[in-house]
Design a protein around this motif. Structure first.
Motif, mmCIF file in Angstrom:
data_model
loop_
_atom_site.group_PDB
_atom_site.id
_atom_site.type_symbol
_atom_site.label_atom_id
_atom_site.label_comp_id
_atom_site.label_asym_id
_atom_site.label_seq_id
_atom_site.Cartn_x
_atom_site.Cartn_y
_atom_site.Cartn_z
ATOM 1 N N MET A 114 7.179 -8.327 -15.455
ATOM 2 C CA MET A 114 6.643 -8.184 -14.138
ATOM 3 C C MET A 114 6.971 -6.788 -13.641
ATOM 4 S SD MET A 114 7.609 -10.513 -10.791
ATOM 5 C CE MET A 114 7.032 -11.981 -11.584
ATOM 6 N N LYS A 115 5.966 -5.980 -13.403
ATOM 7 C CA LYS A 115 6.175 -4.619 -12.918
ATOM 8 C C LYS A 115 6.415 -4.638 -11.424
ATOM 9 C CE LYS A 115 5.206 -2.064 -16.564
ATOM 10 N NZ LYS A 115 5.973 -1.050 -17.117
ATOM 11 N N SER A 116 7.375 -3.855 -10.986
ATOM 12 C CA SER A 116 7.679 -3.775 -9.572
ATOM 13 C C SER A 116 6.557 -3.048 -8.843
ATOM 14 C CB SER A 116 9.003 -3.018 -9.382
ATOM 15 O OG SER A 116 9.292 -2.903 -8.025
ATOM 16 N N GLN A 117 6.074 -3.624 -7.740
ATOM 17 C CA GLN A 117 5.026 -2.999 -6.939
ATOM 18 C C GLN A 117 5.605 -1.900 -6.065
ATOM 19 O OE1 GLN A 117 1.807 -3.721 -7.401
ATOM 20 N NE2 GLN A 117 2.506 -5.084 -8.999
ATOM 21 N N GLY A 118 6.845 -1.997 -5.730
ATOM 22 C CA GLY A 118 7.506 -0.999 -4.910
ATOM 23 C C GLY A 118 8.815 -0.613 -5.554
ATOM 24 N N THR A 119 9.697 -0.089 -4.746
ATOM 25 C CA THR A 119 11.000 0.274 -5.280
ATOM 26 C C THR A 119 12.078 -0.380 -4.440
ATOM 27 O OG1 THR A 119 11.045 2.253 -3.901
ATOM 28 C CG2 THR A 119 10.170 2.491 -6.136
ATOM 29 N N GLY A 120 13.198 -0.530 -5.042
ATOM 30 C CA GLY A 120 14.361 -1.023 -4.328
ATOM 31 C C GLY A 120 14.424 -2.523 -4.183
ATOM 32 N N TRP A 121 15.410 -2.925 -3.394
ATOM 33 C CA TRP A 121 15.712 -4.339 -3.223
ATOM 34 C C TRP A 121 14.605 -5.143 -2.554
ATOM 35 C CZ3 TRP A 121 19.032 -6.364 -6.258
ATOM 36 C CH2 TRP A 121 20.135 -5.631 -6.712
ATOM 37 N N PRO A 122 13.900 -4.609 -1.554
ATOM 38 C CA PRO A 122 12.820 -5.423 -0.966
ATOM 39 C C PRO A 122 11.758 -5.833 -1.992
ATOM 40 C CG PRO A 122 13.372 -3.620 0.502
ATOM 41 C CD PRO A 122 14.110 -3.368 -0.795
ATOM 42 N N ALA A 169 13.161 -8.510 -4.157
ATOM 43 C CA ALA A 169 13.218 -9.792 -3.448
ATOM 44 C C ALA A 169 11.867 -10.493 -3.507
ATOM 45 C CB ALA A 169 13.643 -9.575 -1.997
ATOM 46 N N VAL A 170 10.795 -9.744 -3.333
ATOM 47 C CA VAL A 170 9.455 -10.326 -3.415
ATOM 48 C C VAL A 170 9.184 -10.814 -4.837
ATOM 49 C CG1 VAL A 170 6.975 -9.825 -3.258
ATOM 50 C CG2 VAL A 170 8.536 -9.006 -1.484
ATOM 51 N N GLU A 171 9.532 -10.016 -5.838
ATOM 52 C CA GLU A 171 9.348 -10.433 -7.231
ATOM 53 C C GLU A 171 10.144 -11.692 -7.534
ATOM 54 O OE1 GLU A 171 9.696 -7.475 -10.311
ATOM 55 O OE2 GLU A 171 8.988 -5.936 -8.927
ATOM 56 N N SER A 172 11.362 -11.781 -7.005
ATOM 57 C CA SER A 172 12.193 -12.971 -7.214
ATOM 58 C C SER A 172 11.544 -14.189 -6.585
ATOM 59 C CB SER A 172 13.582 -12.766 -6.608
ATOM 60 O OG SER A 172 14.249 -11.713 -7.249
ATOM 61 N N TRP A 173 11.029 -14.044 -5.381
ATOM 62 C CA TRP A 173 10.368 -15.144 -4.706
ATOM 63 C C TRP A 173 9.140 -15.596 -5.500
ATOM 64 C CZ3 TRP A 173 5.533 -15.957 -2.691
ATOM 65 C CH2 TRP A 173 5.386 -17.116 -1.938
ATOM 66 N N MET A 174 8.365 -14.631 -5.988
ATOM 67 C CA MET A 174 7.163 -14.962 -6.754
ATOM 68 C C MET A 174 7.519 -15.676 -8.057
ATOM 69 S SD MET A 174 4.881 -11.575 -5.973
ATOM 70 C CE MET A 174 3.561 -12.041 -7.050
ATOM 71 N N LEU A 175 8.569 -15.219 -8.726
ATOM 72 C CA LEU A 175 9.011 -15.881 -9.946
ATOM 73 C C LEU A 175 9.469 -17.303 -9.635
ATOM 74 C CD1 LEU A 175 9.618 -15.897 -12.965
ATOM 75 C CD2 LEU A 175 11.826 -14.823 -12.441
ATOM 76 N N GLY A 176 10.181 -17.486 -8.536
ATOM 77 C CA GLY A 176 10.624 -18.817 -8.142
ATOM 78 C C GLY A 176 9.448 -19.751 -7.891
ATOM 79 N N ALA A 177 8.402 -19.247 -7.244
ATOM 80 C CA ALA A 177 7.205 -20.053 -6.999
ATOM 81 C C ALA A 177 6.530 -20.426 -8.316
ATOM 82 C CB ALA A 177 6.244 -19.297 -6.088
ATOM 83 N N GLU A 178 6.449 -19.459 -9.224
ATOM 84 C CA GLU A 178 5.828 -19.720 -10.530
ATOM 85 C C GLU A 178 6.663 -20.725 -11.339
ATOM 86 O OE1 GLU A 178 3.129 -17.044 -13.449
ATOM 87 O OE2 GLU A 178 4.876 -16.083 -12.572
ATOM 88 N N GLU A 238 20.136 -2.802 -9.202
ATOM 89 C CA GLU A 238 18.678 -2.948 -9.153
ATOM 90 C C GLU A 238 18.085 -3.021 -10.556
ATOM 91 O OE1 GLU A 238 16.547 -0.265 -6.530
ATOM 92 O OE2 GLU A 238 18.333 -0.157 -5.258
ATOM 93 N N GLU A 239 18.571 -2.173 -11.458
ATOM 94 C CA GLU A 239 18.048 -2.173 -12.826
ATOM 95 C C GLU A 239 18.381 -3.483 -13.536
ATOM 96 O OE1 GLU A 239 15.975 -1.222 -16.151
ATOM 97 O OE2 GLU A 239 15.894 -0.284 -14.188
ATOM 98 N N MET A 240 19.588 -3.973 -13.342
ATOM 99 C CA MET A 240 19.965 -5.254 -13.951
ATOM 100 C C MET A 240 19.094 -6.389 -13.405
ATOM 101 S SD MET A 240 22.471 -4.892 -16.166
ATOM 102 C CE MET A 240 23.504 -6.334 -16.238
ATOM 103 N N THR A 241 18.827 -6.364 -12.103
ATOM 104 C CA THR A 241 17.973 -7.391 -11.501
ATOM 105 C C THR A 241 16.563 -7.292 -12.044
ATOM 106 O OG1 THR A 241 19.321 -7.340 -9.496
ATOM 107 C CG2 THR A 241 17.124 -8.317 -9.310
ATOM 108 N N ARG A 242 16.060 -6.081 -12.170
ATOM 109 C CA ARG A 242 14.720 -5.862 -12.717
ATOM 110 C C ARG A 242 14.630 -6.397 -14.149
ATOM 111 N NH1 ARG A 242 14.590 -1.110 -10.967
ATOM 112 N NH2 ARG A 242 13.489 -1.508 -9.044
ATOM 113 N N ARG A 243 15.671 -6.139 -14.943
ATOM 114 C CA ARG A 243 15.709 -6.638 -16.324
ATOM 115 C C ARG A 243 15.765 -8.163 -16.366
ATOM 116 N NH1 ARG A 243 17.011 -3.455 -20.681
ATOM 117 N NH2 ARG A 243 17.305 -1.263 -20.217
ATOM 118 N N ALA A 244 16.557 -8.767 -15.483
ATOM 119 C CA ALA A 244 16.660 -10.226 -15.449
ATOM 120 C C ALA A 244 15.316 -10.850 -15.074
ATOM 121 C CB ALA A 244 17.745 -10.662 -14.456
ATOM 122 N N LEU A 245 14.636 -10.287 -14.090
ATOM 123 C CA LEU A 245 13.320 -10.801 -13.701
ATOM 124 C C LEU A 245 12.326 -10.690 -14.852
ATOM 125 C CD1 LEU A 245 13.058 -9.407 -10.066
ATOM 126 C CD2 LEU A 245 13.237 -11.811 -10.749
ATOM 127 N N ALA A 246 12.367 -9.588 -15.569
ATOM 128 C CA ALA A 246 11.458 -9.414 -16.705
ATOM 129 C C ALA A 246 11.812 -10.400 -17.826
ATOM 130 C CB ALA A 246 11.523 -7.981 -17.226
#
Length: 96
Positions: free
Chosen positions: A1-9, A12-21, A72-80
């Motif tokens: 999942m590519k980040s649409q923006g940068t940073g924690w916000p 957070a949106v990517e995490s929410w979307m993954l949770g919904a999926e 942030e990078e660790m979170t991005r990796r975990a989401l991916a």
């Protein structure tokens, strides 16, 4: 999942979307397992196998970037890491 923006916000949106999926995958798997029989048994075995594999591969995937990664990078990796199989399961289970 590519980040649409940068940073924690954005994370957070990517995490929410993954949770919904993930919720959708749980619902679709529940429907499949409620049918019983060989299909339900295969789905249950697949679910357990995927969860064990994802858990065992988590830390090697996280450490691939080294110990100096930002939170942030660790979170991005975990989401991916968890996002790929979740999306694949949603597509597979949605086909019928």
């Amino acid at each position: 999942m590519k980040s649409q923006g940068t940073g924690w916000p954005a994370l957070a949106v990517e995490s929410w979307m993954l949770g919904a999926e993930m919720g959708m995958v749980i619902w679709l798997r529940t429907l499949r397992m409620m049918t019983g029989g060989a299909i339900a048994e295969r789905e249950a075995e697949r679910m357990v196998s995927e969860k064990m594999t994802a858990g065992m591969m988590f830390w090697p995937a996280m450490m691939a970037g080294g110990c100096g990664q930002s939170g942030e990078e660790m979170t991005r990796r975990a989401l991916a890491h968890y996002g790929r199989p979740v999306r694949a399961n949603r597509r597979r289970l949605s086909r019928g």
